[in-house]
Write a protein that holds these residues in place. Structure first.
Motif, PDB file in Angstrom:
ATOM      1  N   ASN A   1      42.976  91.818  52.174  1.00 41.29           N
ATOM      2  CA  ASN A   1      41.603  91.371  51.902  1.00 41.29           C
ATOM      3  C   ASN A   1      41.423  91.213  50.394  1.00 41.29           C
ATOM      4  N   PRO A   2      41.180  89.980  49.912  1.00 44.93           N
ATOM      5  CA  PRO A   2      41.191  89.724  48.465  1.00 44.93           C
ATOM      6  C   PRO A   2      39.903  90.130  47.756  1.00 44.93           C
ATOM      7  N   VAL A   3      40.070  90.545  46.499  1.00 41.04           N
ATOM      8  CA  VAL A   3      38.945  90.755  45.579  1.00 41.04           C
ATOM      9  C   VAL A   3      39.201  89.851  44.381  1.00 41.04           C
ATOM     10  N   HIS A   4      38.289  88.897  44.160  1.00 42.31           N
ATOM     11  CA  HIS A   4      38.486  87.892  43.112  1.00 42.31           C
ATOM     12  C   HIS A   4      38.002  88.404  41.755  1.00 42.31           C
ATOM     13  N   VAL A   5      38.476  87.749  40.708  1.00 38.01           N
ATOM     14  CA  VAL A   5      38.121  88.123  39.340  1.00 38.01           C
ATOM     15  C   VAL A   5      36.614  88.048  39.129  1.00 38.01           C
ATOM     16  N   SER A   6      35.956  87.019  39.684  1.00 38.31           N
ATOM     17  CA  SER A   6      34.508  86.865  39.476  1.00 38.31           C
ATOM     18  C   SER A   6      33.749  88.073  39.999  1.00 38.31           C
ATOM     19  N   GLU A   7      34.152  88.560  41.166  1.00 38.24           N
ATOM     20  CA  GLU A   7      33.494  89.732  41.749  1.00 38.24           C
ATOM     21  C   GLU A   7      33.686  90.955  40.858  1.00 38.24           C
ATOM     22  N   PHE A   8      34.928  91.204  40.459  1.00 41.43           N
ATOM     23  CA  PHE A   8      35.215  92.381  39.636  1.00 41.43           C
ATOM     24  C   PHE A   8      34.526  92.282  38.278  1.00 41.43           C
ATOM     25  N   ASN A   9      34.582  91.101  37.657  1.00 34.58           N
ATOM     26  CA  ASN A   9      33.962  90.919  36.339  1.00 34.58           C
ATOM     27  C   ASN A   9      32.477  91.246  36.364  1.00 34.58           C
ATOM     28  N   TYR A  10      31.793  90.722  37.373  1.00 36.90           N
ATOM     29  CA  TYR A  10      30.352  90.944  37.430  1.00 36.90           C
ATOM     30  C   TYR A  10      30.039  92.429  37.601  1.00 36.90           C
ATOM     31  N   ILE A  11      30.755  93.078  38.537  1.00 34.93           N
ATOM     32  CA  ILE A  11      30.496  94.487  38.816  1.00 34.93           C
ATOM     33  C   ILE A  11      30.826  95.341  37.603  1.00 34.93           C
ATOM     34  N   TYR A  12      31.929  95.037  36.959  1.00 38.80           N
ATOM     35  CA  TYR A  12      32.342  95.777  35.761  1.00 38.80           C
ATOM     36  C   TYR A  12      31.292  95.640  34.657  1.00 38.80           C
ATOM     37  N   THR A  13      30.834  94.412  34.422  1.00 40.04           N
ATOM     38  CA  THR A  13      29.851  94.159  33.363  1.00 40.04           C
ATOM     39  C   THR A  13      28.510  94.780  33.698  1.00 40.04           C
ATOM     40  N   LYS A  14      28.094  94.637  34.943  1.00 42.74           N
ATOM     41  CA  LYS A  14      26.805  95.173  35.378  1.00 42.74           C
ATOM     42  C   LYS A  14      26.761  96.689  35.236  1.00 42.74           C
ATOM     43  N   THR A  15      27.837  97.348  35.645  1.00 40.76           N
ATOM     44  CA  THR A  15      27.866  98.807  35.637  1.00 40.76           C
ATOM     45  C   THR A  15      27.980  99.365  34.229  1.00 40.76           C
TER      46      THR A  15
ATOM     47  N   ILE B   1      48.027  94.742  43.421  1.00 42.18           N
ATOM     48  CA  ILE B   1      47.315  94.356  42.198  1.00 42.18           C
ATOM     49  C   ILE B   1      48.118  93.286  41.464  1.00 42.18           C
ATOM     50  N   ASN B   2      47.449  92.188  41.116  1.00 47.88           N
ATOM     51  CA  ASN B   2      48.093  91.105  40.376  1.00 47.88           C
ATOM     52  C   ASN B   2      48.047  91.442  38.885  1.00 47.88           C
ATOM     53  N   GLN B   3      49.130  91.992  38.371  1.00 47.82           N
ATOM     54  CA  GLN B   3      49.159  92.462  36.992  1.00 47.82           C
ATOM     55  C   GLN B   3      48.969  91.336  35.985  1.00 47.82           C
ATOM     56  N   GLU B   4      49.463  90.155  36.297  1.00 45.33           N
ATOM     57  CA  GLU B   4      49.316  89.019  35.378  1.00 45.33           C
ATOM     58  C   GLU B   4      47.847  88.649  35.217  1.00 45.33           C
ATOM     59  N   VAL B   5      47.136  88.603  36.352  1.00 42.80           N
ATOM     60  CA  VAL B   5      45.701  88.309  36.298  1.00 42.80           C
ATOM     61  C   VAL B   5      44.970  89.405  35.532  1.00 42.80           C
ATOM     62  N   PHE B   6      45.345  90.657  35.787  1.00 38.10           N
ATOM     63  CA  PHE B   6      44.699  91.781  35.106  1.00 38.10           C
ATOM     64  C   PHE B   6      44.911  91.696  33.598  1.00 38.10           C
ATOM     65  N   GLU B   7      46.134  91.405  33.166  1.00 44.47           N
ATOM     66  CA  GLU B   7      46.429  91.309  31.735  1.00 44.47           C
ATOM     67  C   GLU B   7      45.605  90.219  31.069  1.00 44.47           C
ATOM     68  N   ASN B   8      45.364  89.125  31.783  1.00 45.31           N
ATOM     69  CA  ASN B   8      44.584  88.012  31.227  1.00 45.31           C
ATOM     70  C   ASN B   8      43.114  88.375  31.023  1.00 45.31           C
ATOM     71  N   MET B   9      42.654  89.431  31.694  1.00 41.53           N
ATOM     72  CA  MET B   9      41.257  89.854  31.559  1.00 41.53           C
ATOM     73  C   MET B   9      41.032  90.693  30.308  1.00 41.53           C
ATOM     74  N   ILE B  10      42.108  91.278  29.768  1.00 44.37           N
ATOM     75  CA  ILE B  10      41.977  92.191  28.624  1.00 44.37           C
ATOM     76  C   ILE B  10      41.625  91.401  27.363  1.00 44.37           C
ATOM     77  N   LYS B  11      40.560  91.835  26.688  1.00 43.68           N
ATOM     78  CA  LYS B  11      40.126  91.143  25.468  1.00 43.68           C
ATOM     79  C   LYS B  11      40.432  91.921  24.205  1.00 43.68           C
ATOM     80  N   LYS B  12      40.712  93.241  24.384  1.00 42.36           N
ATOM     81  CA  LYS B  12      41.089  94.014  23.187  1.00 42.36           C
ATOM     82  C   LYS B  12      41.834  95.274  23.591  1.00 42.36           C
TER      83      LYS B  12
END
Length: 660
Positions: free
Chosen positions: A36-50, A649-660
């Motif tokens: 069952n997939p969890v997309h970047v958009s879902e995680f990004n919003y929840i992470y930012t909101k919280t 966990i897609n590590q490549e996608v996760f690494e692309n999310m890191i900004k610092k």
């Protein structure tokens, strides 16, 4: 349901804020649980909101939150495996929430939000308007209304086909008495206009310069002409000095006085002091001339134009003449145009009380009819309505048991609404049926209910389409459903088990007896004494005896004739009571007497003995033990879930999310 909703939101808040995700075409999968997939958009919003301002997208922060969110999804997976999503009561709750959310979501999206944005955008401009009005009284007959419309229509045709000036026609023909002097020019207007003038307002903001249009308002018919527009003036705070004109000398003395005051100001005079001592505006003089905030059309045009022409705070005008006298105006501050988010909070309640709100809802219903291919069989309704008995308006009426399948209307070709459906609606809405029946005919009562039935059916039909039209609505429903499942699974496997599993709880307590929360710190056994007003004369003797006697002997001695002294014992840990901590931490320490001002009763306390640090019993430590046992059960649960379900966990996608 509302209480439960807030409990579920609390559980969800541990993991994320309720989201409002906009679907994206380029939206990679960050991780999956059992496929069952969890997309970047879902995680990004929840992470930012919280995380709010702390959402820095650092590796450490993202790692921590990813771990938290994976645990959440694991628990939801177990809840589904437990078939919690098939429990009828939970399904009903979810459907109830869906209906509640859909109704407000639909109206907010299509009506409230649109009207708020429309009003805000209109408030950025002032429109210069002229009009010719033909009054239509509130009690006008259809004949009178038609006559008024024909009159305004003929005036429009005459203006369009001749070279007659609008101002002259307005002065001669308009029912607005001010048109005699202003030629129909009512100056600059800004949204929102008073209730009943929404059509007028819409025309004003949509017409091009010089165009003519007929509109209806609560006052009658108007022929509108737009003369121009400007950026909205908004509001400003100002002070003024007023010298009133004397008709006997045509205001000459007032002009001389105001000029001399202006000269004093030019020479460094204090505006506020001059206003207090010389201004003839009794309302503002005592406030240094301050007249507060105002916008357009509050004061005479000459006054307004001069005030809004002041470029800077604390600057003032040359003497300005109005019908009442001569003024010098000082700008105190200009209110900046509010952001949309701030303005929205003010506009929303105003709009929802305004008739434009119902007009927009009606327009929305018409739109749903068009989009939903609404088809109505008026003959079927008339046939049914004409056969209704008089008792339809009473408690005696019951739906026809034969349940007529005659179709009254349909939506999208497949959703058909029959006479039987309408009768069920009429029975359910008996309050409206009986209320209308007291003053209306059977046909009028039935028509009122039928129109309401159609409108509610349209809304319900549209609510079922929200998942397709609005991805964010679908996301909201998914999050609430997962919240319900998480709540129920946690309740069964953690919360209830921790409080009901007495054997497991005792075992956990015995294995963790060294936990500092399961020990009493050093404590004092404290006697609290209260002496009624009637025993005040005995206070000094009571305090003296209290130092050496036990509470039982003290009460026995001083309550013989009348019960004036009361007592209670508490065990208080060091550092937990300000009064006790202020005393010497030893046996027989007594506090000063305090008197209750309301009852005049006297109060003091005494340390009877000091108890050393000691271990709590399970009963005494139960609250802490249950909470710790819940945490233990949850940790064990998560371990078991990680061993049971496949997490990718897609590590490549996760690494692309890191900004610092």
């Amino acid at each position: 349901m509302l209480k439960r909703f807030f409990l579920i939101v609390t559980v969800l808040t541990l993991f994320f804020g309720i989201q409002n995700i906009q679907a994206q075409t380029d939206d990679p999968v960050l991780f999956s649980v059992e496929g069952n997939p969890v997309h970047v958009s879902e995680f990004n919003y929840i992470y930012t909101k919280t995380n709010g301002d702390k959402a820095d997208f650092s590796k450490k922060s993202l790692d921590e939150y990813l771990d938290l969110y994976v645990k959440f999804k694991l628990k939801v997976q177990r809840a589904k495996e437990m078939k919690l999503d098939t429990i009828p009561t939970l399904q009903q709750e979810l459907e109830g929430y869906r209906q509640q959310l859909a109704k407000s979501y639909l109206v907010d999206k299509e009506v409230t939000d649109r009207l708020v944005l429309e009003a805000y955008e209109r408030q950025q401009k002032d429109i210069d308007v002229s009009h010719i009005m033909v009054v239509v009284p509130p009690n006008a007959t259809p004949k009178d209304t038609l006559a008024a419309y024909n009159k305004i229509k003929n005036l429009k045709l005459a203006l369009e086909s001749s070279k007659a000036e609008f101002a002259k026609v307005a002065a001669d023909k308009s029912d607005d008495k001010s048109a005699k002097t202003n030629g129909g020019n009512i100056g600059y207007l800004t949204a929102m206009l008073p209730d009943g003038f929404y059509e007028f307002e819409s025309a004003v903001y949509n017409l091009k310069k010089g165009e003519l249009q007929i509109v209806k308002s609560s006052a009658g018919y108007h022929l509108i002409k737009v003369n121009g527009s400007r950026p909205a003036r908004g509001e400003m705070e100002a002070s003024h000095i007023l010298i009133r004109k004397n008709p006997k000398d045509n205001g000459r003395a007032a002009k001389v006085t105001i000029d001399s005051i202006h000269q004093v100001l030019q020479n460094g005079g204090d505006f506020e002091n001059l206003a207090r001592t010389l201004s003839q505006d009794n309302l503002s003089a005592s406030k240094g001339g301050n007249i507060g905030f105002f916008g357009i059309n509050r004061y005479e045009r000459a006054f307004e134009n001069a005030a809004f022409a002041i470029a800077n705070d604390n600057d003032y005008t040359q003497p300005i003449e109005t019908s009442v006298g001569w003024h010098i105006i000082k700008r105190l501050r200009k209110k900046p145009m509010e952001s949309f988010d701030i303005a929205k909070r003010k506009l929303q309640p105003e709009i929802q009380k305004n008739s434009r709100y119902q007009a927009a809802k009606d327009a929305m219903l018409e739109r749903i009819k068009r989009d939903g291919d609404f088809t109505e069989d008026k003959t079927a309704y008339l046939k049914y309505a004409m056969a209704l008995p008089e008792e339809f308006k009473t408690h005696k009426w019951k739906p026809d048991p034969s349940k007529s399948t005659d179709v009254l209307f349909s939506l999208d070709g497949d959703s058909k609404y029959t006479v039987a459906d309408f009768e069920a609606f009429a029975q359910k809405n008996s309050r409206d049926r009986l209320r209308m029946g007291r003053s209306k005919s059977t046909n009028e009562t039935a028509k009122f209910l039928y129109d309401k039935f159609v409108n509610e059916s349209l809304l319900q039909f549209e609510e079922r389409q929200l998942d397709k039209k609005y991805p964010e609505f679908k996301a909201l429903m998914r999050e609430y459903e997962e919240g319900i499942l998480l709540f129920e699974a946690t309740k069964i496997l953690v919360w209830d088990k921790a409080s009901q599993d007495s054997v497991g709880l005792e075992k956990y307590f015995n294995e963790n007896r060294g936990n500092r929360k399961y020990f009493w710190n050093e404590r004092a056994e404290v006697s609290f004494y209260a002496l009624k007003k009637e025993g005040t004369s005995k206070l000094s003797k009571i305090r003296k005896c209290a130092k050496r006697k036990s509470p039982e002997k003290l009460l026995s001695k001083f309550n013989k004739e009348q019960k004036v002294l009361s007592h209670r014992t508490e065990f208080i840990e060091k550092g937990k009571n300000k009064v006790v901590d202020s005393l010497k931490w030893k046996k027989r320490s007594i506090s000063p007497t305090e008197v209750d001002k309301r009852t005049q009763s006297s109060h003091f306390l005494k340390i009877e003995k000091i108890l050393p640090k000691s271990e709590k019993t399970l009963k005494e430590a139960r609250g802490y033990v249950v909470a710790d046992y819940q945490d233990h059960l949850e940790r064990e649960w998560v371990k078991e879930l990680k061993n049971t379900y496949n997490v990718n966990i897609n590590q490549e996608v996760f690494e692309n999310m890191i900004k610092k």
